[in-house]
Design an enzyme around this catalytic site. Sequence first.
Site, PDB file in Angstrom:
ATOM      1  N   ASP A  85     -33.173   0.358  -4.504  1.00  0.00           N
ATOM      2  CA  ASP A  85     -33.348  -1.325  -4.586  1.00  0.00           C
ATOM      3  C   ASP A  85     -32.902  -1.800  -3.022  1.00  0.00           C
ATOM      4  O   ASP A  85     -32.481  -0.897  -2.160  1.00  0.00           O
ATOM      5  CB  ASP A  85     -32.165  -1.716  -5.379  1.00  0.00           C
ATOM      6  CG  ASP A  85     -32.056  -3.297  -5.677  1.00  0.00           C
ATOM      7  OD1 ASP A  85     -33.021  -3.862  -5.763  1.00  0.00           O
ATOM      8  OD2 ASP A  85     -31.049  -3.619  -5.442  1.00  0.00           O
TER       9      ASP A  85
ATOM     10  N   ASP B 274     -31.685  -5.164  -1.884  1.00  0.00           N
ATOM     11  CA  ASP B 274     -30.709  -5.979  -1.747  1.00  0.00           C
ATOM     12  C   ASP B 274     -29.244  -5.305  -2.130  1.00  0.00           C
ATOM     13  O   ASP B 274     -29.159  -5.014  -3.526  1.00  0.00           O
ATOM     14  CB  ASP B 274     -30.651  -7.486  -2.203  1.00  0.00           C
ATOM     15  CG  ASP B 274     -32.157  -8.093  -1.535  1.00  0.00           C
ATOM     16  OD1 ASP B 274     -32.277  -7.777  -0.347  1.00  0.00           O
ATOM     17  OD2 ASP B 274     -32.665  -8.774  -2.160  1.00  0.00           O
TER      18      ASP B 274
END
Length: 490
Positions: free
Chosen positions: A324, A326
């Site tokens: 991922d 963020d």
Amino acid sequence: MTLDYTVVIPTTGRETLRPLLATLLGGPDPRPAEILVVDDRPGGADLDVPDGVRVLRSGGRGPAAARNLGWRTAKSEWIAFVDDDVVLAPDWPRQLETDLGSLPPEVAASQGRITVPLPADRRPTDDERGTAGLEHARWITADMAYRRSALVEAGGFDERFPRAFREDSDLALRVAEAGHRIDQGERLTTHPARRAGFFYSLKAQRGNADNALMRAKHGVLWRQRTGAGPGRLGRHALSTVAGLAALALPVVRQRGKALLAAGVWAGLTAEFATRRILPGPRTPGEVARMVVTSALIPPAACYHRLRGEIAARRPRPPVAVLFDRDDTLIVDVPYLNDPDGVRPVPGAVELVRDLRDRGIPVGVVSNQSGVAKGLITPEQLDAVNARVKELFGPFGTWQVCVHDDGDGCACRKPAPGMVLRAAGELGVDPASCVVIGDTGADVDAALAAGARAVLVPTARTLEPEIARARRHAAVARDLSEALRLAGVTG
């Protein structure tokens, strides 16, 4: 139509590499789209290769990992694998084109014909006869061409095979099980006979661990399906048990039984040594080598087989890591639209670069609903992602969902779409991927795609998400621990 192919050569820096490259570079059309040499040494100076050859480094993880790095880097329709110690015919590219040019779509691979010249003035030694067996072996990658699409579908070579042994048969079986055909080509490649050290045959018993993995993956009939022959493990086990009994029984005053056990051991050892001595040159050195190693091989074979049976039951480590963005790779700034606001999570850049240096494919799977909400423009999103690439280096795949919750797309996490597409672009099975993120959506997307997941919670991760990850995936304190739990690092 010109054949679209890439040549992939895993190497440990043997001297035979340069003449092989000279043959490829000086050969006739069709020229390969690229020649990829995968340096599989753990370290050391760069390889000295001619212009026109690209070198990749796989970090000493074995030929299966080296070949995977090579074909995943290549973009051509066909991938031609050759070993660094073979001798190709001067017109090998033309022969390859003849073999591949008219193959129907259901044929996924073409095996070259291997010849092993043996000494004309004497009988071959034990190790030379072992090399000569390649002439009759099936699916060996000394000269083997695969369609890239078939490699993608199969997920490539299984990197649990650490040696140049059985990894090619395993891949071919999986390709055949998927409904594809493997044809025998007419091109001829020479593999020089190997002369090895005194204990080479003893060291070769490590391959019994690979046999255990083949049995775990393909069942008890794997030898028949690959044409590997019956093997001697049963007699090796009997010899080992007899030898141990001969040593142990006198301790409990069972001398008669100990003599019987010693006789069984001596008989089996003599039979094994004789079988190996008779076809050979029968020189004093060769006879001594056969006698000594014939006594040592049975317990070594049993040890490595037991070790392999245990290892085959361990969870398979992932071959690709999907992050991922963020709060996993970079500090989360809600709806970040300014590249100057990109700040890597401490240690993340070094960890990602280390994975890449070791030949482990890496990718990004990221929800970016700010675009659908009108809070970020596509151009701003591209600029932010470009800054991430600048800091971290290239990723093998970028998957970004710009939709919002109510859009009903198949890509927004927790849907599996991005994970599946990332695996496809990397040429790996989704089951061979691990997804690392900070929310329950990351975990659910991974599980829905059949991948593994590790959650690295932040202050904003919800407690129910952490509890669910503990039940169905794994939870780590930081990115370094996440990679360790995933089995990617030690």
